[in-house]
Design an enzyme around this catalytic site. Sequence first.
Site, PDB file in Angstrom:
ATOM      1  N   HIS A  35    -114.807  46.895  -3.299  1.00 53.58           N
ATOM      2  CA  HIS A  35    -115.364  48.246  -4.109  1.00 53.58           C
ATOM      3  C   HIS A  35    -117.243  47.913  -3.991  1.00 53.58           C
ATOM      4  O   HIS A  35    -117.212  48.447  -4.936  1.00 53.58           O
ATOM      5  CB  HIS A  35    -114.831  47.786  -5.092  1.00 53.58           C
ATOM      6  CG  HIS A  35    -113.429  48.178  -5.936  1.00 53.58           C
ATOM      7  ND1 HIS A  35    -112.456  48.153  -7.283  1.00 53.58           N
ATOM      8  CD2 HIS A  35    -112.459  48.576  -4.777  1.00 53.58           C
ATOM      9  CE1 HIS A  35    -110.975  48.180  -6.928  1.00 53.58           C
ATOM     10  NE2 HIS A  35    -110.815  48.632  -5.673  1.00 53.58           N
ATOM     11  N   GLU A  55    -102.180  46.116  -4.189  1.00 51.03           N
ATOM     12  CA  GLU A  55    -102.531  46.989  -2.979  1.00 51.03           C
ATOM     13  C   GLU A  55    -101.263  46.018  -2.085  1.00 51.03           C
ATOM     14  O   GLU A  55    -101.409  46.531  -0.855  1.00 51.03           O
ATOM     15  CB  GLU A  55    -103.601  46.988  -2.713  1.00 51.03           C
ATOM     16  CG  GLU A  55    -104.364  47.522  -3.808  1.00 51.03           C
ATOM     17  CD  GLU A  55    -104.237  49.027  -3.663  1.00 51.03           C
ATOM     18  OE1 GLU A  55    -103.165  49.796  -2.943  1.00 51.03           O
ATOM     19  OE2 GLU A  55    -105.157  49.675  -4.012  1.00 51.03           O
ATOM     20  N   HIS A 104    -113.479  55.275  -3.909  1.00 52.31           N
ATOM     21  CA  HIS A 104    -112.282  53.812  -4.102  1.00 52.31           C
ATOM     22  C   HIS A 104    -113.494  52.649  -3.454  1.00 52.31           C
ATOM     23  O   HIS A 104    -114.051  51.825  -4.013  1.00 52.31           O
ATOM     24  CB  HIS A 104    -111.226  54.299  -4.118  1.00 52.31           C
ATOM     25  CG  HIS A 104    -110.312  52.633  -4.887  1.00 52.31           C
ATOM     26  ND1 HIS A 104    -108.484  53.090  -4.641  1.00 52.31           N
ATOM     27  CD2 HIS A 104    -110.817  52.003  -4.084  1.00 52.31           C
ATOM     28  CE1 HIS A 104    -108.126  51.750  -4.534  1.00 52.31           C
ATOM     29  NE2 HIS A 104    -108.814  50.850  -5.290  1.00 52.31           N
ATOM     30  N   HIS A 122    -109.706  43.667   0.384  1.00 48.34           N
ATOM     31  CA  HIS A 122    -110.132  45.306   0.032  1.00 48.34           C
ATOM     32  C   HIS A 122    -110.988  45.102  -0.929  1.00 48.34           C
ATOM     33  O   HIS A 122    -110.898  43.933  -1.809  1.00 48.34           O
ATOM     34  CB  HIS A 122    -108.513  45.283  -0.578  1.00 48.34           C
ATOM     35  CG  HIS A 122    -109.216  46.726  -1.704  1.00 48.34           C
ATOM     36  ND1 HIS A 122    -110.014  48.223  -1.665  1.00 48.34           N
ATOM     37  CD2 HIS A 122    -108.693  46.626  -3.372  1.00 48.34           C
ATOM     38  CE1 HIS A 122    -109.755  48.812  -2.679  1.00 48.34           C
ATOM     39  NE2 HIS A 122    -109.455  47.841  -3.260  1.00 48.34           N
ATOM     40  N   GLU A 162    -126.545  44.913  13.930  1.00 52.50           N
ATOM     41  CA  GLU A 162    -125.530  44.543  13.840  1.00 52.50           C
ATOM     42  C   GLU A 162    -124.087  45.302  13.326  1.00 52.50           C
ATOM     43  O   GLU A 162    -122.891  45.006  13.799  1.00 52.50           O
ATOM     44  CB  GLU A 162    -125.345  43.592  12.804  1.00 52.50           C
ATOM     45  CG  GLU A 162    -124.755  42.308  11.836  1.00 52.50           C
ATOM     46  CD  GLU A 162    -125.078  41.450  13.249  1.00 52.50           C
ATOM     47  OE1 GLU A 162    -125.993  41.758  13.673  1.00 52.50           O
ATOM     48  OE2 GLU A 162    -124.333  40.550  13.455  1.00 52.50           O
TER      49      GLU A 162
END
Length: 272
Positions: free
Chosen positions: A139, A113, A208, A137, A167
Amino acid sequence: MKNRPESLERFIRMCSDGWLQGWHEYHGGNLTYRVDKEALKGLILKEDSEWVKLEKQLDNLSGDYFFVTGSGKTMRNAELYPEDALGIIEMDDCGGSYRIVWGLENGGKPTSEIPAHLLCQSVKKEATNGKYRLVYHAHPVNIISLSFVFAPDEVKFTRELWEMEPECAMTFPNGMGVLPWMVPGTEELAEKTGEKMKEYDVVLWAQHGLVVAGEDFDSTFGLMHTVEKGAEILVKTMSMTPGKQVIPTVQNFKDMAEAFHLELPEKFLYEK
Ligand code: 13P
Ligand code: ZN
């Protein structure tokens, strides 16, 4: 290994923390951090690795250095084998290529990525006058699950998450960008994510994962954690009841915005 730069220690800790949260199955997820060259004293940097050309030249990253996670490497191994799981890349003097100057031993490569990371790094560096340094990034299970239930609609996602706990609106007051499923690691995904990062600090890649950007390790990890915590509360609530029984009102959000000096965009504050 006592001689590692403080920022590298923090980078490694963030990889381990994400692993412990269950956000990084196998080699899922990746992290980059823009580090000042002075902070790398004590590390021996290679000068003979090959330059790798980027699809897109990123002028404002010229000469920058980044800590990166390796493609196919596991976050879990960052602590134990940092020189294998992680690397440092240097951008050339026009921001059009990079080379590996430390780590990623045994032929490793930066995360697949990297196009999205570098583009987001570039967008955020420009937008924050160099304050933002991290792109992360992951998951996380709950936010990914929600992307199977809701259409890729950023107004819907933002408002639903904001309602889960105060929050959320405090941590991502600009809201959350959402992109439909796209092929991972592509220039197209990078391009679209970079566009969204002009408006948001957090972007959902539907079915994703999440991408977040931030100034320092605590705020960037905290942003990921807060979005996922909001998503977890939402998933639990939806499992208990088909419709929420009680929700904060638009006026509640306006009062909170005033008390905490937040500028919550009007588009998320529609009457239900
Ligand atoms: P990498 O192992 O190449 O970083 O890929 C993991 C991932 O999550 C791709 O989206
Ligand atoms: Zn991914």
